[in-house]
Design a protein around this motif. Structure first.
Motif, PDB file in Angstrom:
ATOM      1  N   ASN A  60      13.595  18.277 -23.262  1.00  0.00           N
ATOM      2  CA  ASN A  60      15.236  17.489 -22.310  1.00  0.00           C
ATOM      3  C   ASN A  60      15.488  18.563 -21.562  1.00  0.00           C
ATOM      4  O   ASN A  60      15.787  18.354 -20.147  1.00  0.00           O
ATOM      5  N   ASP A 116      23.472  16.448 -18.409  1.00  0.00           N
ATOM      6  CA  ASP A 116      23.406  16.847 -19.697  1.00  0.00           C
ATOM      7  C   ASP A 116      21.828  16.918 -20.193  1.00  0.00           C
ATOM      8  O   ASP A 116      21.511  15.695 -20.272  1.00  0.00           O
ATOM      9  N   PHE A 119      20.083  18.385 -25.203  1.00  0.00           N
ATOM     10  CA  PHE A 119      19.093  18.065 -26.275  1.00  0.00           C
ATOM     11  C   PHE A 119      18.837  16.614 -25.767  1.00  0.00           C
ATOM     12  O   PHE A 119      19.716  15.988 -25.353  1.00  0.00           O
ATOM     13  N   VAL A 148      20.881  12.725 -19.639  1.00  0.00           N
ATOM     14  CA  VAL A 148      19.493  12.619 -19.408  1.00  0.00           C
ATOM     15  C   VAL A 148      18.778  12.163 -20.655  1.00  0.00           C
ATOM     16  O   VAL A 148      18.933  12.899 -21.669  1.00  0.00           O
ATOM     17  N   VAL A 150      19.165  10.854 -23.756  1.00  0.00           N
ATOM     18  CA  VAL A 150      20.287  10.395 -24.384  1.00  0.00           C
ATOM     19  C   VAL A 150      21.279  11.585 -24.222  1.00  0.00           C
ATOM     20  O   VAL A 150      21.129  12.543 -24.132  1.00  0.00           O
ATOM     21  N   SER A 152      23.549  14.451 -25.586  1.00  0.00           N
ATOM     22  CA  SER A 152      22.996  15.409 -26.353  1.00  0.00           C
ATOM     23  C   SER A 152      23.965  15.303 -27.733  1.00  0.00           C
ATOM     24  O   SER A 152      25.326  15.262 -27.318  1.00  0.00           O
TER      25      SER A 152
HETATM   26  K   LIG Z   1      20.533  14.840 -23.162  1.00  0.00           K
END
Ligand SMILES: [K+]
Ligand SMILES: NC(=O)C1=CN([C@@H]2O[C@H](COP(=O)(O)OP(=O)(O)OC[C@H]3O[C@@H](n4cnc5c(N)ncnc54)[C@H](O)[C@@H]3O)[C@@H](O)[C@H]2O)[C@@H](O)CC1
Length: 465
Positions: A60, A116, A119, A148, A150, A152
């Motif tokens: 990610n 973001d 993660f 991006v 989901v 984090s």
């Molecule tokens: K993310």
């Protein structure tokens, strides 16, 4: 359904990725396609204003470097905050191709858009407090927030949070396929608008599906009321809820709706109220679907009417009081399909009655009770999903919060019964009903009543023709 509507678990996503690599792609190439696709969305929001991309240790984070580089190549202004050094080969590769500035996590970055990439689907343990604080600080220091894949801190497979507090995003760009977190709360409530980047993932046979706008047909030129479907609504002491469900069934296309109640009362002139003995009345072979529950009551008489309704072996929808009264004995000899539409409290009652443990995610619980009962389960709520005993699963995503008003469940049950009476396969009926109901809510003005919602169903139906 087209491939882009599939919802994949982390394990299925890994399998899909391996299949693409086996066909000649590479993690780096997939990351490049995904990152550049996400960068297109970031660019639309940011234009030439400053973008801050927060990058984590995994892939990610690797996507984040690709995004920042793509923005810079377009002449935009992007910097990376590296919370961790890149640790996977693909993330290191993306870092090497990134030519811009990398800030330490201690630097207070400000700008227009926060992206973001700390993660994604690889988050396995709760966010550390300093990571949570870093996300919160960056979210507050930018006007727009984009996640991006989901956000984090969310668990991709369940939609549960692995953090104490997470900010809301304006936009979430899913990569390759939808994940359960895009549909299940609480995570789904944080995502903002959703967009999916296609990276060539093939359809996976057993994958869950997103509930999307169905394609429906007008009545045939020679249609009559019975070919469009006769819905029998088995009511009890409180015909008000039954009238609401019956109205919704009419509005969703059923040709004929009859309410069976021992209690006489006023019903609209386009509905038929019958006080005939239920067992005999249900012998009418033209009845295509039975709906039992709305306005049924919970007394001994209601229990008896439920037993008679289910003994009739007509495809059925059961809702409300019927879900609380249902026992394994009602289903022991039943062969015709049943669609049950429990909200959380009714789901717990079913789990108790059928000795199913109330554990796991919303999807896992719905699948478990579907298997235990043999019924199709429409697990209602802000994030409704449909589960079948054969393992099929479809998720609707987050619907209008104005649906949180009395009677909207009766409307949903009526719409599903209508689709069932129309001759649709039961799982499809349930999915179509869920979509029409959510769409009618979306089309309705704020603070609508259940009656107004039922009256908005034809407009939703019209969008599917
Ligand atoms: K993310
Ligand atoms: N699967 C695919 O086909 C593709 C995946 N891509 C990206 O890859 C992502 C998944 O990548 P990864 O599996 O590397 O996972 P992540 O990038 O989500 O992060 C995993 C890393 O974080 C560590 N970690 C997990 N929980 C942590 C915590 N609470 N605190 C600190 N460290 C923690 C793990 O040990 C691992 O090193 C997706 O979300 C997506 O963004 C894209 O590049 C496109 C292609």
């Amino acid at each position: 359904m087209p491939e882009s509507h599939q919802i994949l678990s982390v394990a299925q996503m890994r399998t899909a990725e391996e299949a693409l690599i086996a066909r000649g792609s590479s993690v780096e190439a997939l990351m490049d396609v995904a990152g550049r696709g996400a960068a297109d969305w970031v660019w639309r929001v940011a234009a030439r204003h400053r973008v801050t991309v927060l990058c984590g240790p995994g892939n990610n984070g690797g996507d984040g470097y690709v995004i920042a580089q793509a923005i810079r190549e377009r002449g935009g202004d992007a910097v990376v905050v590296a919370a961790y050094p890149p640790q996977t080969p693909a993330a290191r590769n993306a870092r090497n191709f990134y030519s811009g500035e990398v800030l330490a996590r201690s630097v207070e970055a400000r700008g227009e858009v926060f992206v973001d990439c700390l993660f994604g689907s690889g988050l396995t343990r709760p966010l550390q407090l300093d990571d949570e604080a870093l996300i919160a600080q960056l979210a507050a220091a930018h006007h727009h927030r984009i996640a991006v894949d989901v956000p984090s801190g969310v668990q991709s497979d369940t939609g549960m949070l692995l953090a104490g507090h997470l900010c809301r995003f304006d936009l979430t760009v899913a990569l390759g396929a939808w994940k359960f977190a895009h549909f299940l709360r609480p995570a789904a409530g944080l995502m903002g608008a959703l967009h999916l980047i296609d990276i060539g993932v093939e359809p996976i046979e057993s994958a869950a599906q997103a509930i999307v706008r169905p394609s429906l047909k007008r009545p045939a030129p020679d249609a009559h009321k019975y070919t469009r479907g006769l819905v029998a609504l088995v009511a009890g002491a409180m015909p008000g809820a039954a009238v609401l469900a019956a109205t919704a069934a009419q509005r969703a296309g059923a040709g004929y709706v009859r309410i069976f109640s021992e209690h006489t009362g006023q019903v609209p002139s386009d509905l038929v109220l019958s006080t005939d003995p239920l067992g005999e009345a249900l012998e009418d072979g033209r009845i295509a679907a039975v709906l039992v529950g709305p306005g049924l009551g919970r007394d001994a008489d209601a229990r008896e009417r439920l037993a008679v309704a289910l003994a009739a072996e007509i495809p059925a929808v059961i809702d409300a009081d019927a879900l609380v009264l249902l026992s394994p004995r009602n289903l022991s000899e039943r062969t015709a399909p049943i669609i049950a539409t429990p909200h959380e409290g009714e789901l717990l009652a079913l789990e108790r009655a059928f000795e199913c443990e109330a554990t796991g995610s919303k999807a896992e619980r719905a699948l478990a009770i579907a298997q235990a009962t043999g019924m199709i389960i429409v697990s209602k709520g802000p994030d409704t999903l449909v589960a079948a005993p054969d393992g099929r699963l479809a998720c609707a995503g987050v619907a209008s919060s104005w649906l949180s008003t009395a009677g909207t469940g009766d409307v949903l049950a009526g719409v599903i019964a209508s689709r069932l009476a129309n001759g649709r396969e039961p799982f499809e009926s349930a999915c179509e009903g869920v979509w029409l109901h959510a769409e009618a809510a979306r089309l309705s003005p704020p603070a609508f009543t259940a009656g107004e919602l039922a009256r908005a169903i034809p407009q939703a139906l019209g969008a599917c023709l």
